[in-house]
Motif scaffolding. Structure first.
Motif, PDB file in Angstrom:
ATOM      1  N   TRP A   1      84.371 -60.233  14.252  1.00 41.76           N
ATOM      2  CA  TRP A   1      85.711 -59.658  14.259  1.00 41.76           C
ATOM      3  C   TRP A   1      86.647 -60.533  15.064  1.00 41.76           C
ATOM      4  O   TRP A   1      87.823 -60.670  14.720  1.00 41.76           O
ATOM      5  N   SER A   2      86.130 -61.143  16.145  1.00 41.84           N
ATOM      6  CA  SER A   2      86.976 -62.000  16.990  1.00 41.84           C
ATOM      7  C   SER A   2      87.419 -63.273  16.264  1.00 41.84           C
ATOM      8  O   SER A   2      88.310 -63.972  16.734  1.00 41.84           O
ATOM      9  N   TRP A   3      86.802 -63.568  15.137  1.00 45.26           N
ATOM     10  CA  TRP A   3      87.224 -64.693  14.303  1.00 45.26           C
ATOM     11  C   TRP A   3      88.163 -64.184  13.212  1.00 45.26           C
ATOM     12  O   TRP A   3      88.160 -64.687  12.097  1.00 45.26           O
ATOM     13  N   MET A   4      88.927 -63.197  13.523  1.00 41.51           N
ATOM     14  CA  MET A   4      89.860 -62.574  12.582  1.00 41.51           C
ATOM     15  C   MET A   4      89.121 -62.087  11.335  1.00 41.51           C
ATOM     16  O   MET A   4      89.565 -62.282  10.201  1.00 41.51           O
ATOM     17  N   ALA A   5      87.961 -61.464  11.586  1.00 43.03           N
ATOM     18  CA  ALA A   5      87.127 -60.882  10.525  1.00 43.03           C
ATOM     19  C   ALA A   5      86.761 -61.908   9.450  1.00 43.03           C
ATOM     20  O   ALA A   5      86.844 -61.637   8.254  1.00 43.03           O
ATOM     21  N   THR A   6      86.338 -63.084   9.896  1.00 45.49           N
ATOM     22  CA  THR A   6      85.919 -64.107   8.940  1.00 45.49           C
ATOM     23  C   THR A   6      84.432 -64.407   9.100  1.00 45.49           C
ATOM     24  O   THR A   6      83.827 -64.150  10.129  1.00 45.49           O
ATOM     25  N   GLN A   7      83.899 -64.973   8.048  1.00 39.76           N
ATOM     26  CA  GLN A   7      82.511 -65.420   8.026  1.00 39.76           C
ATOM     27  C   GLN A   7      82.505 -66.942   8.157  1.00 39.76           C
ATOM     28  O   GLN A   7      83.271 -67.627   7.480  1.00 39.76           O
ATOM     29  N   LEU A   8      81.639 -67.446   9.019  1.00 36.01           N
ATOM     30  CA  LEU A   8      81.503 -68.892   9.193  1.00 36.01           C
ATOM     31  C   LEU A   8      80.085 -69.294   8.818  1.00 36.01           C
ATOM     32  O   LEU A   8      79.113 -68.748   9.353  1.00 36.01           O
ATOM     33  N   ASN A   9      79.981 -70.210   7.888  1.00 37.26           N
ATOM     34  CA  ASN A   9      78.696 -70.753   7.449  1.00 37.26           C
ATOM     35  C   ASN A   9      78.593 -72.160   8.013  1.00 37.26           C
ATOM     36  O   ASN A   9      79.407 -73.023   7.669  1.00 37.26           O
ATOM     37  N   THR A  10      77.613 -72.383   8.884  1.00 34.93           N
ATOM     38  CA  THR A  10      77.519 -73.660   9.589  1.00 34.93           C
ATOM     39  C   THR A  10      76.200 -74.356   9.285  1.00 34.93           C
ATOM     40  O   THR A  10      75.133 -73.755   9.410  1.00 34.93           O
ATOM     41  N   PHE A  11      76.310 -75.627   8.919  1.00 37.44           N
ATOM     42  CA  PHE A  11      75.145 -76.481   8.729  1.00 37.44           C
ATOM     43  C   PHE A  11      75.098 -77.467   9.892  1.00 37.44           C
ATOM     44  O   PHE A  11      76.116 -78.065  10.246  1.00 37.44           O
ATOM     45  N   TYR A  12      73.916 -77.630  10.471  1.00 36.07           N
ATOM     46  CA  TYR A  12      73.679 -78.613  11.535  1.00 36.07           C
ATOM     47  C   TYR A  12      72.781 -79.675  10.931  1.00 36.07           C
ATOM     48  O   TYR A  12      71.644 -79.402  10.553  1.00 36.07           O
ATOM     49  N   VAL A  13      73.314 -80.896  10.807  1.00 35.75           N
ATOM     50  CA  VAL A  13      72.582 -81.986  10.168  1.00 35.75           C
ATOM     51  C   VAL A  13      72.294 -83.021  11.246  1.00 35.75           C
ATOM     52  O   VAL A  13      73.198 -83.727  11.704  1.00 35.75           O
ATOM     53  N   ILE A  14      71.021 -83.089  11.681  1.00 41.09           N
ATOM     54  CA  ILE A  14      70.633 -83.941  12.800  1.00 41.09           C
ATOM     55  C   ILE A  14      69.744 -85.060  12.268  1.00 41.09           C
ATOM     56  O   ILE A  14      68.651 -84.805  11.741  1.00 41.09           O
ATOM     57  N   SER A  15      70.222 -86.307  12.397  1.00 40.20           N
ATOM     58  CA  SER A  15      69.494 -87.459  11.882  1.00 40.20           C
ATOM     59  C   SER A  15      69.140 -88.422  12.999  1.00 40.20           C
ATOM     60  O   SER A  15      69.943 -88.666  13.896  1.00 40.20           O
ATOM     61  N   ASP A  16      67.933 -88.976  12.913  1.00 43.96           N
ATOM     62  CA  ASP A  16      67.461 -89.951  13.905  1.00 43.96           C
ATOM     63  C   ASP A  16      67.672 -91.362  13.358  1.00 43.96           C
ATOM     64  O   ASP A  16      67.042 -91.755  12.389  1.00 43.96           O
ATOM     65  N   PHE A  17      68.574 -92.094  13.994  1.00 42.12           N
ATOM     66  CA  PHE A  17      68.881 -93.457  13.571  1.00 42.12           C
ATOM     67  C   PHE A  17      68.074 -94.498  14.337  1.00 42.12           C
ATOM     68  O   PHE A  17      68.278 -95.691  14.147  1.00 42.12           O
ATOM     69  N   GLY A  18      67.183 -94.053  15.230  1.00 41.22           N
ATOM     70  CA  GLY A  18      66.313 -94.974  15.962  1.00 41.22           C
ATOM     71  C   GLY A  18      67.102 -96.017  16.717  1.00 41.22           C
ATOM     72  O   GLY A  18      67.923 -95.689  17.575  1.00 41.22           O
ATOM     73  N   SER A  19      66.884 -97.280  16.389  1.00 40.03           N
ATOM     74  CA  SER A  19      67.587 -98.390  17.040  1.00 40.03           C
ATOM     75  C   SER A  19      68.772 -98.902  16.231  1.00 40.03           C
ATOM     76  O   SER A  19      69.426 -99.860  16.634  1.00 40.03           O
ATOM     77  N   ASP A  20      69.042 -98.273  15.085  1.00 39.22           N
ATOM     78  CA  ASP A  20      70.204 -98.684  14.289  1.00 39.22           C
ATOM     79  C   ASP A  20      71.482 -98.307  15.038  1.00 39.22           C
ATOM     80  O   ASP A  20      71.581 -97.226  15.613  1.00 39.22           O
ATOM     81  N   THR A  21      72.448 -99.198  15.001  1.00 35.77           N
ATOM     82  CA  THR A  21      73.707 -98.973  15.711  1.00 35.77           C
ATOM     83  C   THR A  21      74.540 -97.925  14.981  1.00 35.77           C
ATOM     84  O   THR A  21      74.760 -98.005  13.772  1.00 35.77           O
ATOM     85  N   VAL A  22      75.000 -96.938  15.744  1.00 37.15           N
ATOM     86  CA  VAL A  22      75.893 -95.914  15.206  1.00 37.15           C
ATOM     87  C   VAL A  22      77.325 -96.352  15.477  1.00 37.15           C
ATOM     88  O   VAL A  22      77.724 -96.527  16.625  1.00 37.15           O
ATOM     89  N   THR A  23      78.080 -96.547  14.406  1.00 34.25           N
ATOM     90  CA  THR A  23      79.479 -96.954  14.488  1.00 34.25           C
ATOM     91  C   THR A  23      80.357 -95.819  13.948  1.00 34.25           C
ATOM     92  O   THR A  23      79.846 -94.824  13.418  1.00 34.25           O
ATOM     93  N   GLU A  24      81.648 -96.004  14.049  1.00 34.81           N
ATOM     94  CA  GLU A  24      82.587 -95.032  13.490  1.00 34.81           C
ATOM     95  C   GLU A  24      82.364 -94.880  11.986  1.00 34.81           C
ATOM     96  O   GLU A  24      82.390 -93.772  11.453  1.00 34.81           O
ATOM     97  N   GLU A  25      82.110 -95.993  11.307  1.00 33.21           N
ATOM     98  CA  GLU A  25      81.887 -95.962   9.863  1.00 33.21           C
ATOM     99  C   GLU A  25      80.607 -95.208   9.522  1.00 33.21           C
ATOM    100  O   GLU A  25      80.572 -94.451   8.544  1.00 33.21           O
ATOM    101  N   VAL A  26      79.553 -95.412  10.304  1.00 29.44           N
ATOM    102  CA  VAL A  26      78.289 -94.709  10.072  1.00 29.44           C
ATOM    103  C   VAL A  26      78.491 -93.209  10.266  1.00 29.44           C
ATOM    104  O   VAL A  26      78.040 -92.399   9.455  1.00 29.44           O
ATOM    105  N   LEU A  27      79.198 -92.832  11.346  1.00 32.36           N
ATOM    106  CA  LEU A  27      79.487 -91.416  11.585  1.00 32.36           C
ATOM    107  C   LEU A  27      80.277 -90.812  10.423  1.00 32.36           C
ATOM    108  O   LEU A  27      79.956 -89.721   9.940  1.00 32.36           O
ATOM    109  N   SER A  28      81.292 -91.508   9.981  1.00 31.46           N
ATOM    110  CA  SER A  28      82.135 -91.022   8.889  1.00 31.46           C
ATOM    111  C   SER A  28      81.322 -90.834   7.611  1.00 31.46           C
ATOM    112  O   SER A  28      81.463 -89.821   6.912  1.00 31.46           O
ATOM    113  N   HIS A  29      80.472 -91.795   7.300  1.00 27.61           N
ATOM    114  CA  HIS A  29      79.634 -91.715   6.094  1.00 27.61           C
ATOM    115  C   HIS A  29      78.637 -90.560   6.211  1.00 27.61           C
ATOM    116  O   HIS A  29      78.422 -89.807   5.250  1.00 27.61           O
ATOM    117  N   HIS A  30      78.029 -90.402   7.397  1.00 28.98           N
ATOM    118  CA  HIS A  30      77.071 -89.314   7.616  1.00 28.98           C
ATOM    119  C   HIS A  30      77.764 -87.959   7.466  1.00 28.98           C
ATOM    120  O   HIS A  30      77.223 -87.040   6.851  1.00 28.98           O
TER     121      HIS A  30
END
Length: 164
Positions: free
Chosen positions: A37-66
């Motif tokens: 109700w505190s969300w103005m009576a809305t439903q929120l559907n949330t996906f948590y996508v957790i990926s292990d990139f190991g030693s690969d460098t995470v850049t802005e482009e990688v984040l955007s693509h993911h």
């Protein structure tokens, strides 16, 4: 933080969904549906996508693509009310790596992921060397009512533990 500990946390919260590779990286996915109700009576559907990139460098482009890939995955698996009709879709994209650029950290801190129709795409990067998590500093105007919830869930999923 690592994938096995994250999966355990998702299972403890009863939001574990699946393990399928995203961008050819080992990935754990959680799904949560909440109505408040505190969300103005809305439903929120949330996906948590957790990926292990190991030693690969995470850049802005990688984040955007993911984020884009994760958002498409979430849209395919979304079964709630039509988006925008008292319902929203959130995607929290968490990338674990021992190499994260400063630009990627800023991308996460300043939520440069852009707006989606009745949806949110939230980037998070976690340094596997020390467990530091990089995520948004302040709540944006768009969707402001949901961001304290996102912040708590990100903290829960990325908190440093003895087993991580």
């Amino acid at each position: 933080m690592n994938l096995p500990s994250t999966r355990r946390k998702l299972e403890e919260l009863n939001i574990f969904h699946s393990e399928i590779p995203v961008m050819n990286k080992p990935t754990v996915i959680g799904y949560d549906k909440k109505f408040k109700w505190s969300w103005m009576a809305t439903q929120l559907n949330t996906f948590y996508v957790i990926s292990d990139f190991g030693s690969d460098t995470v850049t802005e482009e990688v984040l955007s693509h993911h984020l884009a890939t994760s958002f498409e995955l979430a849209k395919k698996n979304y079964t709630g009310w039509p988006r925008g009709l008292q319902s929203g879709l959130g995607v929290v994209s968490i990338l674990i790596s021992d190499s994260i650029t400063e630009e990627a950290k800023e991308y996460c801190r300043h939520l440069k992921s852009g707006k989606k129709w009745a949806g949110f795409a939230i980037p998070v990067a976690v340094d596997s060397n020390n467990g530091d998590a990089f995520n948004f500093w302040k709540n944006p105007m768009w969707g402001r009512i949901y961001f304290p919830y996102f912040k708590r869930m990100i903290q829960t999923l990325t908190e440093k533990t003895q087993s991580s």
